[in-house]
Scaffold this motif. Sequence first.
Motif, short mmCIF file in Angstrom:
data_model
loop_
_atom_site.label_atom_id
_atom_site.label_comp_id
_atom_site.label_asym_id
_atom_site.label_seq_id
_atom_site.Cartn_x
_atom_site.Cartn_y
_atom_site.Cartn_z
N LYS A 129 -0.06 -4.02 2.28
CA LYS A 129 0.77 -3.81 3.46
C LYS A 129 1.38 -2.41 3.50
O LYS A 129 1.68 -1.81 2.47
CB LYS A 129 1.90 -4.84 3.49
N ILE A 130 1.60 -1.94 4.72
CA ILE A 130 2.31 -0.69 4.98
C ILE A 130 3.71 -1.06 5.48
O ILE A 130 3.86 -1.78 6.47
CB ILE A 130 1.59 0.16 6.02
N LEU A 131 4.72 -0.58 4.76
CA LEU A 131 6.10 -0.89 5.10
C LEU A 131 6.78 0.30 5.76
O LEU A 131 6.43 1.46 5.50
CB LEU A 131 6.90 -1.28 3.85
N ILE A 132 7.77 0.00 6.61
CA ILE A 132 8.57 1.03 7.23
C ILE A 132 10.05 0.72 6.98
O ILE A 132 10.53 -0.36 7.35
CB ILE A 132 8.29 1.15 8.74
N THR A 133 10.74 1.65 6.32
CA THR A 133 12.17 1.50 6.09
C THR A 133 12.91 1.85 7.38
O THR A 133 12.78 2.95 7.91
CB THR A 133 12.63 2.43 4.95
N VAL A 134 13.69 0.91 7.87
CA VAL A 134 14.38 1.10 9.16
C VAL A 134 15.81 1.55 8.92
O VAL A 134 16.28 2.52 9.50
CB VAL A 134 14.34 -0.18 10.00
N ASP A 190 0.83 -1.20 0.00
CA ASP A 190 0.00 0.00 0.00
C ASP A 190 0.86 1.25 0.00
O ASP A 190 0.66 2.17 -0.80
CB ASP A 190 -0.92 0.00 1.23
N SER A 191 1.84 1.31 0.89
CA SER A 191 2.66 2.51 1.05
C SER A 191 3.90 2.15 1.86
O SER A 191 3.98 1.10 2.49
CB SER A 191 1.87 3.62 1.77
N GLN A 192 4.90 3.05 1.81
CA GLN A 192 6.14 2.83 2.54
C GLN A 192 6.59 4.14 3.17
O GLN A 192 6.54 5.19 2.53
CB GLN A 192 7.22 2.28 1.61
N PHE A 193 7.02 4.08 4.42
CA PHE A 193 7.41 5.25 5.19
C PHE A 193 8.79 5.03 5.80
O PHE A 193 9.19 3.89 6.06
CB PHE A 193 6.41 5.50 6.34
N ALA A 194 9.50 6.13 6.06
CA ALA A 194 10.73 6.06 6.83
C ALA A 194 10.38 5.86 8.30
O ALA A 194 9.28 6.22 8.75
CB ALA A 194 11.53 7.34 6.66
N LEU A 195 11.30 5.28 9.05
CA LEU A 195 11.05 5.05 10.47
C LEU A 195 10.71 6.35 11.19
O LEU A 195 9.86 6.38 12.09
CB LEU A 195 12.28 4.39 11.11
N GLU A 196 11.33 7.45 10.77
CA GLU A 196 11.06 8.74 11.40
C GLU A 196 9.62 9.21 11.16
O GLU A 196 9.10 10.05 11.91
CB GLU A 196 12.02 9.81 10.86
N ASP A 197 8.98 8.68 10.13
CA ASP A 197 7.60 9.05 9.81
C ASP A 197 6.60 8.04 10.35
O ASP A 197 5.55 7.79 9.76
CB ASP A 197 7.44 9.18 8.29
N TYR A 198 6.94 7.44 11.49
CA TYR A 198 6.09 6.40 12.07
C TYR A 198 4.67 6.88 12.35
O TYR A 198 3.71 6.11 12.21
CB TYR A 198 6.72 5.87 13.36
N ALA A 199 4.50 8.15 12.73
CA ALA A 199 3.16 8.65 13.04
C ALA A 199 2.26 8.61 11.81
O ALA A 199 1.10 8.19 11.88
CB ALA A 199 3.23 10.06 13.61
N ALA A 200 2.80 9.01 10.67
CA ALA A 200 2.02 8.97 9.42
C ALA A 200 1.71 7.52 9.03
O ALA A 200 0.63 7.22 8.53
CB ALA A 200 2.77 9.67 8.31
N ALA A 201 2.67 6.62 9.26
CA ALA A 201 2.46 5.21 8.93
C ALA A 201 1.33 4.62 9.77
O ALA A 201 0.46 3.91 9.25
CB ALA A 201 3.75 4.43 9.14
N PHE A 202 1.35 4.91 11.06
CA PHE A 202 0.29 4.39 11.94
C PHE A 202 -1.05 5.05 11.63
O PHE A 202 -2.10 4.40 11.75
CB PHE A 202 0.67 4.56 13.40
#
Length: 310
Positions: free
Chosen positions: A304-309, A281-293
């Motif tokens: 799925k929503i992914l987070i690049t760590v 669905d989308s991918q976010f940087a770890l620093e953008d965790y609030a937008a991901a959640f």
Amino acid sequence: MRALQYDGYGGIDRLQLRQVPDLRPRGALVRVSVAALNPKDAVFRKGKFKAISGRGFPKGCGVDFAGRLETNTGQLRAGELVFGALHEWTFSRGSLAELVAPAPEEFARVPEGVDPAHAASLALVGLTALQAFRDVARMQAGAKVLINGASGGVGTASVQIARLLGAEVTTVSSEGTHALCRELGAHETAGYQQLGALERSGRFDVVFDVFGNLHFKKARGALKPRGVFVSTVPSGARVVRDVLTRWSKQQERLVVVKPRRADLDQLAGWLARQELRAVIDSQFALEDYAAAFARLESKKAHGKILITVA
């Protein structure tokens, strides 16, 4: 290392990205490159299961991960790409961090040519679908399956895995996702407004309630005389019915996912042969965790929503 944690139950504002001591391996240590979110990551943080998860803080977030092994373990060697899912019912969440220390059954090798992000996105949802159909419902080839909530993370994996196991799949999802469901292998697609008619059809060997809004009392009308209703969403009443209906012609069952190296290898093999694919669905940087959640909790994600760590 950096890790996403929370010090009390509540909203997204409880989350904090902070520096914490490096982990000590339980036999393996993985430097995480990418992690994936699941709805229960929000549910646990909100305290829906605090009677089980307890009041000890801080708590970590996330179970899905992919990255490189930092230690030799078994037949796997440091430097290899691996993916996996932590055992969510041991409440050892923490894949939204730079390091994770999985148990041996919680990870497997990423096959050559497979994107680690795709492997991470399918770890928990793939285990959920595979174990729900194969182990809980004991589904046979040729079975007719109804999947409610087919466009999310578990849903998109379930459509594909049901087909790989030889089932004929009918999906229920929003109208805008019907093309996606057909692309993934659904034989028939339906909208939520058609769910009532399906619940009276008596057509299905298995009803898989991914979305969590069906009740056995009504959904059993969709089942054949010896059909099985499977849910991913636990409750006290559902646990009781899981036990009591095991001796009934129609059963209500709850899938409790267990990380297994053999099952992760099965998912990896399907990925390598391009028989199973990730739906991102989308991918976010770890620093953008609030937008991901926020995206996760909007319940509008398709896949799925992914987070690049790293």
